[in-house]
Design a protein around this motif. Sequence first.
Motif, PDB file in Angstrom:
ATOM      1  N   UNK A   1      -2.197  29.548  -3.803  1.00 17.48           N
ATOM      2  CA  UNK A   1      -1.101  30.517  -3.882  1.00 17.48           C
ATOM      3  C   UNK A   1       0.234  29.798  -3.950  1.00 17.48           C
ATOM      4  N   UNK A   2       1.139  30.326  -4.775  1.00 21.44           N
ATOM      5  CA  UNK A   2       2.436  29.684  -4.956  1.00 21.44           C
ATOM      6  C   UNK A   2       3.515  30.712  -5.266  1.00 21.44           C
ATOM      7  N   UNK A   3       4.752  30.289  -5.126  1.00 24.11           N
ATOM      8  CA  UNK A   3       5.904  31.085  -5.542  1.00 24.11           C
ATOM      9  C   UNK A   3       6.406  30.543  -6.874  1.00 24.11           C
TER      10      UNK A   3
ATOM     11  N   UNK B   1       8.556  21.854 -17.465  1.00 24.38           N
ATOM     12  CA  UNK B   1       7.935  22.653 -18.519  1.00 24.38           C
ATOM     13  C   UNK B   1       8.258  24.137 -18.416  1.00 24.38           C
ATOM     14  N   UNK B   2       8.388  24.632 -17.196  1.00 17.83           N
ATOM     15  CA  UNK B   2       8.602  26.062 -16.975  1.00 17.83           C
ATOM     16  C   UNK B   2       9.737  26.283 -15.986  1.00 17.83           C
ATOM     17  N   UNK B   3      10.671  27.143 -16.343  1.00 18.76           N
ATOM     18  CA  UNK B   3      11.745  27.498 -15.415  1.00 18.76           C
ATOM     19  C   UNK B   3      11.289  28.661 -14.544  1.00 18.76           C
ATOM     20  N   UNK B   4      12.031  28.953 -13.482  1.00 18.28           N
ATOM     21  CA  UNK B   4      11.706  30.092 -12.623  1.00 18.28           C
ATOM     22  C   UNK B   4      11.723  31.394 -13.413  1.00 18.28           C
ATOM     23  N   UNK B   5      12.678  31.515 -14.326  1.00 19.26           N
ATOM     24  CA  UNK B   5      12.773  32.726 -15.149  1.00 19.26           C
ATOM     25  C   UNK B   5      11.524  32.867 -16.024  1.00 19.26           C
ATOM     26  N   UNK B   6      11.090  31.766 -16.633  1.00 18.09           N
ATOM     27  CA  UNK B   6       9.876  31.796 -17.464  1.00 18.09           C
ATOM     28  C   UNK B   6       8.665  32.187 -16.641  1.00 18.09           C
ATOM     29  N   UNK B   7       8.544  31.633 -15.460  1.00 17.83           N
ATOM     30  CA  UNK B   7       7.402  31.932 -14.607  1.00 17.83           C
ATOM     31  C   UNK B   7       7.411  33.404 -14.212  1.00 17.83           C
ATOM     32  N   UNK B   8       8.582  33.955 -13.933  1.00 22.19           N
ATOM     33  CA  UNK B   8       8.684  35.370 -13.584  1.00 22.19           C
ATOM     34  C   UNK B   8       8.234  36.246 -14.754  1.00 22.19           C
ATOM     35  N   UNK B   9       8.685  35.925 -15.952  1.00 27.14           N
ATOM     36  CA  UNK B   9       8.297  36.691 -17.142  1.00 27.14           C
ATOM     37  C   UNK B   9       6.797  36.580 -17.391  1.00 27.14           C
TER      38      UNK B   9
ATOM     39  N   UNK C   1       4.736  40.065  -1.058  1.00 32.89           N
ATOM     40  CA  UNK C   1       5.962  39.576  -0.421  1.00 32.89           C
ATOM     41  C   UNK C   1       5.616  38.612   0.698  1.00 32.89           C
ATOM     42  N   UNK C   2       6.486  37.621   0.885  1.00 33.54           N
ATOM     43  CA  UNK C   2       6.304  36.671   1.972  1.00 33.54           C
ATOM     44  C   UNK C   2       6.462  37.358   3.316  1.00 33.54           C
ATOM     45  N   UNK C   3       5.757  36.887   4.311  1.00 30.39           N
ATOM     46  CA  UNK C   3       5.820  37.496   5.646  1.00 30.39           C
ATOM     47  C   UNK C   3       7.104  37.127   6.372  1.00 30.39           C
TER      48      UNK C   3
ATOM     49  N   UNK D   1      -1.032  34.914  -6.496  1.00 29.94           N
ATOM     50  CA  UNK D   1      -2.402  34.424  -6.333  1.00 29.94           C
ATOM     51  C   UNK D   1      -3.196  34.788  -7.578  1.00 29.94           C
ATOM     52  N   UNK D   2      -4.136  33.944  -7.928  1.00 29.46           N
ATOM     53  CA  UNK D   2      -5.005  34.243  -9.059  1.00 29.46           C
ATOM     54  C   UNK D   2      -6.110  35.183  -8.585  1.00 29.46           C
ATOM     55  N   UNK D   3      -6.513  36.122  -9.434  1.00 27.26           N
ATOM     56  CA  UNK D   3      -7.595  37.046  -9.104  1.00 27.26           C
ATOM     57  C   UNK D   3      -8.930  36.466  -9.585  1.00 27.26           C
ATOM     58  N   UNK D   4     -10.007  37.096  -9.177  1.00 23.15           N
ATOM     59  CA  UNK D   4     -11.329  36.680  -9.670  1.00 23.15           C
ATOM     60  C   UNK D   4     -11.405  36.816 -11.190  1.00 23.15           C
ATOM     61  N   UNK D   5     -10.790  37.864 -11.721  1.00 19.43           N
ATOM     62  CA  UNK D   5     -10.753  38.060 -13.176  1.00 19.43           C
ATOM     63  C   UNK D   5     -10.031  36.890 -13.851  1.00 19.43           C
ATOM     64  N   UNK D   6      -8.935  36.439 -13.261  1.00 18.59           N
ATOM     65  CA  UNK D   6      -8.190  35.290 -13.785  1.00 18.59           C
ATOM     66  C   UNK D   6      -9.013  34.017 -13.732  1.00 18.59           C
ATOM     67  N   UNK D   7      -9.723  33.808 -12.636  1.00 19.09           N
ATOM     68  CA  UNK D   7     -10.587  32.619 -12.508  1.00 19.09           C
ATOM     69  C   UNK D   7     -11.703  32.638 -13.554  1.00 19.09           C
ATOM     70  N   UNK D   8     -12.284  33.813 -13.762  1.00 17.15           N
ATOM     71  CA  UNK D   8     -13.387  33.917 -14.739  1.00 17.15           C
ATOM     72  C   UNK D   8     -12.904  33.607 -16.149  1.00 17.15           C
ATOM     73  N   UNK D   9     -11.691  34.003 -16.473  1.00 18.55           N
ATOM     74  CA  UNK D   9     -11.163  33.728 -17.814  1.00 18.55           C
ATOM     75  C   UNK D   9     -10.945  32.231 -18.020  1.00 18.55           C
TER      76      UNK D   9
END
Length: 80
Positions: A26-28, A36-44, A59-61, A70-78
């Motif tokens: 998990x990451x922000x 390679x990627x800016x924060x704006x790109x990652x948000x988009x 949201x952070x606690x 976080x990646x989902x199981x669907x994301x991992x399968x792809x």
Amino acid sequence: MTPINMIKHGLNARMVLVLEMLEAGDQTATSMASDMLSKVSITTISDKLFAKQLITRCRGKKDRREVIMSITDKGRNILK
């Protein structure tokens, strides 16, 4: 991931890069930002991955302004 699989799932190289980064844990957007990627790109990109149900966001606690992805199981399968 092969280019054919990327096209099949409607992903581009930057989307796959973000999924691979999240597969490591998990990451922000800030923690994933790089040359390679800016924060704006990652948000988009994360908006698009969220719409495809390949990642989740919460949201952070300690800091409610922080969004943890976080990646989902669907994301991992792809990625396989």
